[in-house]
Structure formats: structure tokens, C-alpha cells
Write an enzyme that holds these catalytic residues in place. Structure first.
Site, mmCIF file in Angstrom:
data_model
loop_
_atom_site.group_PDB
_atom_site.id
_atom_site.type_symbol
_atom_site.label_atom_id
_atom_site.label_comp_id
_atom_site.label_asym_id
_atom_site.label_seq_id
_atom_site.Cartn_x
_atom_site.Cartn_y
_atom_site.Cartn_z
ATOM 1 N N ARG A 126 69.523 -57.897 38.485
ATOM 2 C CA ARG A 126 68.380 -57.018 38.242
ATOM 3 C C ARG A 126 67.446 -57.140 39.443
ATOM 4 N NH1 ARG A 126 63.180 -57.264 36.021
ATOM 5 N NH2 ARG A 126 62.603 -55.442 34.748
ATOM 6 N N LYS A 184 60.563 -62.871 42.761
ATOM 7 C CA LYS A 184 59.821 -63.769 41.875
ATOM 8 C C LYS A 184 58.980 -64.771 42.676
ATOM 9 C CE LYS A 184 61.375 -62.394 37.715
ATOM 10 N NZ LYS A 184 62.505 -62.941 36.965
#
Length: 549
Positions: free
Chosen positions: A524, A489
Site C-alpha cells: 500500500r 511513515k
């Protein structure tokens, strides 16, 4: 007796109806507890229910040992609705199907279910030579009188194949009334609460789930007062061992996926990301062909993935929304191919979509889990579709949509962990009222979605706070498996000065490690190998911590 009834009428404001059609001799007493506000002191080791003045919740009189229990008069207290708790058990046939059918018949019979516990697989007691039980409990409201309710539940049991047999023996379905409004009931056919309620872990565990650590109404305060010792239901549960019992041979908290029960507490589950989009932030365009997608899945499985998460709609910041048909055109051929891979035996497929039409088709074509980044906020039909499907629901926190989620107004929090917990709980609560039981819910705090760098760090460092905040309203939801998705991210790139997403794998491993040690259950990730290794080390450390008490 007349004086008792007049006092009851005065304090409850309910009309009393003498029901001569009810054969069992009984007295049903409505108890109105004082309207003192209770505060629950909660920690990982103990629960204590106290008043604002520091005094413990008073121990109630012993059940059915008063003079009233010998009366031959039957009185049923009627009102618009009564809040009830019903326990479910099954150990014959398809236990989850039995529960689903029981809930459907309960709704048809006049019982509106409003809350669900987690699911527990438990060892049989008394008669031990029989299959393990599945246990749960539900909370709801009904206009049925207590004996009418009992009759409805017994009819459901018979309709589902229950016959008279060995006491405590196998049965396709067992339905028991644990609480009925603010009443104590003692008759030949019905005793509420049952005198052995407080010594049965397989009953108390799901019962606790239906409550919040903050007492939400007078009826719940009354239920706490019915325990045989000070401290309420939470203290009764702790006296049996509480959370320390969960995960041992006798009782396991499980989540139903397909025809199996999964325990997300015994190891970290690794979810590998398969983006079949042209515009995802990390790997857009890499796996759009069926061959490349299958190859990627085969690689992730060999590296340790337990779940493959397939996404055909990008949710990166400012991603444009595609049509349902375009999303399906991307998704279905790949889903079909992945579902047919021999390597996927014993593995799960999750589909990442916030579109209910896509969700419905994905589930029909083999998806095991529905992963919704909007928790239903972007499609009003999503909860209905998932409720009818029976698959688990991953509900993620996000404000706005991918185009607006990083707007200034969506980044304003008083306390990010408390606010995320509160907002996500409301989405899960809406899902539950739409028919998705808490035992089918998983939660994701939404790293990178409507969060600043500091917000993401606060969430990773304080996952227990999110559970604690959710527990104030629902113990069941606070037990839901937590997924974290920090993989590659942007906030990691900002911290590490890594503008390229593929250069953020080391930072991802560090973040995953912190999250797992803080209580996350599912990760994830893009790089399965490195993160699966990190998960194994974290699992070993957590086992070591538990072994040392």
C-alpha cells in the site's frame, strides 16, 4: 461386541443409543486416543508429528478391514456435540454462490461452522473434460448423528440442483464428511475416513488449512492418527508434494473478489492510496474534489496500481474521529466517480474505514474490499456487516485507536512478531466466528500503528515469523495474503532524517523491497510508479529463487 461397547462407554463417557431406524449395516466405533501431548515440528519443507518422547504418531489399523466391518448391527454414539470436517466442491454455475448457500443451509440444518479453509481452484480428475472445480473444507460442531448428518448434506445437494449423473462428473455442489468426532465409520452409505482421502490433493490441501501446527485437542490428535502411515495429516500432505503443488496448473489457492478468483501468490499487487481527507499526514487536502480524485486515480492506474484504496477518515496519530455522515459525504461521491472510470475495469476498489455504517454503504456502492485498520475492535458491528456483504476483509493490527495507539502502554511487546500475530489472529478468529470465512481474509501487521521504530523494523525483517505464529493456530489464516503499508511513515523519517513525508519515497521503496522478499503479497503506497517497479524486480527475484529449487 458387548465387551467392546462397554469399553467404549467407559473410555468416552458417552451414552450409546441403538438406532434401529438406520438401515445401512454398520459399526461406528468411537476411538479415544491417549492424552499424550503432541508437538508438531514444522518447516517449509516438511511436517513431522511426534510425541514428547520422540516417537512418531502410530499408524492406525487399516480402515474397515477388521471383523467389525462385517457386523449387521448399527450403533450410533450420541453426545452433546461432535466436531466434524466437511469438504465442499463445485464446478457448475456460480461456484462461490453455491458455497455461500451451502454454508447457509448447513447452519439451518444444525451444523455450526467454526473454521474455514482457504479456497482452491483445481483441475478435474478422472473425468477431465469438464470445468475446473472450486474446493474448500469447513470444520464445525453438530448434535446430528453421522447418518443424520449425511442425510442433511445430501438434502442440501439435492436442493441446490445436484442430480445423479456421471461419477466424478460436473456438479453444482458436492459435500463429503471427512471426519466425525473420534469415530471410524464403515457402512453401506458412509465410510469415514474415505480410503482415498490421503491421495487427493484437492481434499488434503483444504483439510490441512483447518488445523493448527500445534494440535489443539484430542479430537484433532485422533484425526492425525487416522492416516495410513506415521506422521499424521501434515506428513500425508507432504507426501503428495505439500506447498510445492500450490500455484501449479492442477491446484491454485485463490481469494474471491466480486465474481472473480484472485491469486495473490503469483505477483505483487500494488494498492495505490487515495486520501480524500483534509488532515492525512502525507497528502491531506490534495484530493478532496471529485476531479482531483479521479485525476489521481487515473495517474495511479497508469503507473501500475492494481487496487485503489480510498480513505475518508484519517488514521494518522492523534487524528480526530469524524461522524459517519461526514465520512460518507466525503466518500460516496468519489467512490461513485472512481467506480465509473473506464480505467478501473479489471481493477479493484478498497475502502479504508473502521466504521460499520460507512462500510455497509461503501460496499453497496461498489467497494470490492473492506480495509479496517482496527480489525473490528473499534466497531462491534463491523464483522457482521462484512460477513453479510461477501467482500474480502483486510484486518490490520492496532492497539487502541489513532488517538491512543502510540501511548507508552500500547508500545509494550515481549516479542513484537509473536504478539502481533497472536493479537491479530484473535481478531481474525472473531471475524470468522461472525461469519467471515478465512478464505475472505487478508492481514496487515500494522506498520506505524502501535509500533516503535524498532518494532516496525522487526516486522519487516521477520514476516515469516508472523505466518509461522499464526500457523500454530490456523494454517488457513497463515496463508492469508499479507499487506504491508510503510509508505512515507514517520519511522522512515526518523531513520533517514526526513521530516517531510513526501521526501520518504526512496526509504519506502527500500522497505517495500525487504517486505516483498520476506513474503508480503500486497503493498500500500503513495508513489505507485517507483514501488511498482520495485515490486516487479522482487517478483523476478522470487521467481528465479523458486526455479533454482
Amino acid at each position: 461386541m458387548a465387551r467392546l461397547l462397554s469399553q467404549t462407554l467407559f473410555h468416552t463417557g458417552r451414552s450409546l443409543l441403538r438406532r434401529f431406524s438406520e438401515p445401512p449395516p454398520a459399526v461406528i466405533v468411537a476411538v479415544a486416543p491417549s492424552r499424550v501431548c503432541f508437538h508438531l515440528y514444522y518447516s517449509s519443507k516438511s511436517y513431522s508429528l511426534v510425541s514428547p518422547f520422540g516417537s512418531p504418531l502410530l499408524t492406525p489399523p487399516a480402515l474397515c478391514n477388521s471383523a467389525f466391518s462385517t457386523s449387521a448391527t448399527t450403533v450410533e454414539v450420541q453426545s452433546t456435540e461432535h466436531e466434524v470436517v466437511i469438504a465442499l466442491g463445485s464446478n457448475i454455475g456460480n461456484r462461490m454462490s453455491n458455497f455461500r448457500e451451502a454454508l447457509r443451509l448447513m447452519k439451518r440444518g444444525g451444523i455450526c461452522v467454526t473454521r474455514h479453509s482457504c479456497l482452491y481452484e483445481t483441475a478435474p480428475v478422472h473425468v477431465t473434460d469438464q470445468p475446473r472445480f472450486l474446493n474448500a473444507a469447513v470444520r464445525g460442531v453438530t448434535k446430528l448423528g453421522p447418518h443424520e448428518l449425511l442425510s442433511v448434506l445430501k438434502t442440501i445437494e439435492r436442493d441446490m440442483g445436484r442430480v445423479d449423473g456421471i461419477r466424478y462428473g460436473p456438479r453444482p455442489l458436492d459435500l463429503d464428511i471427512l471426519f466425525y468426532g473420534k469415530m471410524r465409520i464403515c457402512s453401506d452409505k458412509l465410510i469415514i475416513p474415505h480410503e482415498r482421502l490421503w491421495e487427493r490433493s484437492f481434499v488434503l490441501a483444504p483439510l490441512v488449512d483447518l488445523l493448527g501446527s500445534a494440535v489443539d485437542n484430542d479430537t484433532v490428535a485422533h484425526w492425525h492418527s487416522l492416516t495410513s502411515h506415521p506422521g499424521g495429516i501434515f506428513r500425508a500432505w507432504e507426501r503428495l508434494g505439500g506447498e510445492s503443488q500450490i500455484g501449479k496448473d492442477g491446484i491454485q489457492r485463490v481469494l474471491p473478489i466480486g465474481d472473480k478468483l484472485w491469486d495473490f501468490s503469483n505477483k505483487t499487487h500494488v494498492m495505490g492510496i487515495l486520501n480524500i481527507t483534509p488532515d492525512s499526514f502525507s497528502d491531506g487536502g490534495h484530493f478532496q474534489s471529485i476531479d482531483s480524485a479521479v485525476s489521481r486515480v487515473r495517474s495511479m492506474i497508469s503507473e501500475g496500481a492494481d487496487i485503489v484504496d480510498i480513505g475518508a477518515q484519517s488514521t494518522r496519530p492523534n487524528a480526530s474521529r469524524i461522524s459517519s455522515q461526514e465520512e460518507l459525504d466525503r466518500l460516496l461521491p468519489v467512490l461513485e466517480a472512481v467506480r465509473g472510470m473506464p480505467e478501473m475495469e479489471e481493477k479493484l476498489i478498497s475502502v479504508d474505514t473502521f466504521n460499520s455504517e460507512v462500510a455497509s454503504e461503501a460496499i453497496s456502492n461498489g467497494a470490492d474490499i473492506l480495509n479496517d485498520v482496527s480489525a473490528g475492535s473499534l466497531d462491534p458491528n463491523m464483522h457482521k456487516v462484512v460477513a453479510e456483504s461477501g467482500v474480502p476483509y483486510m484486518a490490520m493490527h492496532m492497539r487502541g485507536d489513532p488517538c491512543t495507539m502510540q501511548n507508552k502502554e500500547n508500545l509494550q511487546y515481549n516479542d513484537v512478531c509473536k504478539d502481533v500475530a497472536s493479537e491479530l489472529y484473535l481478531r481474525v478468529r472473531d471475524a470468522e466466528l461472525s461469519g467471515i470465512p478465512a478464505w475472505r481474509v487478508m492481514i496487515d501487521p500494522g506498520l506505524g500503528f502501535s509500533k516503535s521504530v524498532d518494532h516496525n523494523l522487526d516486522i519487516i525483517l521477520d514476516l515469516p515469523k508472523i505466518r509461522e505464529e499464526m500457523a500454530k493456530r490456523s494454517i488457513a489464516v497463515s496463508h492469508a495474503p499479507i499487506l504491508i503499508g510503510p509508505s512515507r511513515k514517520r519511522f522512515l523519517g526518523d531513520i533517514c532524517a526526513r521530516p517531510e513525508a513526501t521526501d520518504r519515497d526512496a526509504a519506502t521503496v527500500a522497505t517495500v523491497t525487504a517486505g516483498l522478499l520476506g513474503g508480503a503479497n500486497i503493498i500500500r503506497v503513495h508513489n505507485v510508479r517507483h514501488n511498482a517497479d520495485a515490486a516487479k524486480v522482487c517478483d523476478a527475484m522470487l521467481r528465479r529463487r523458486r526455479s533454482k529449487g
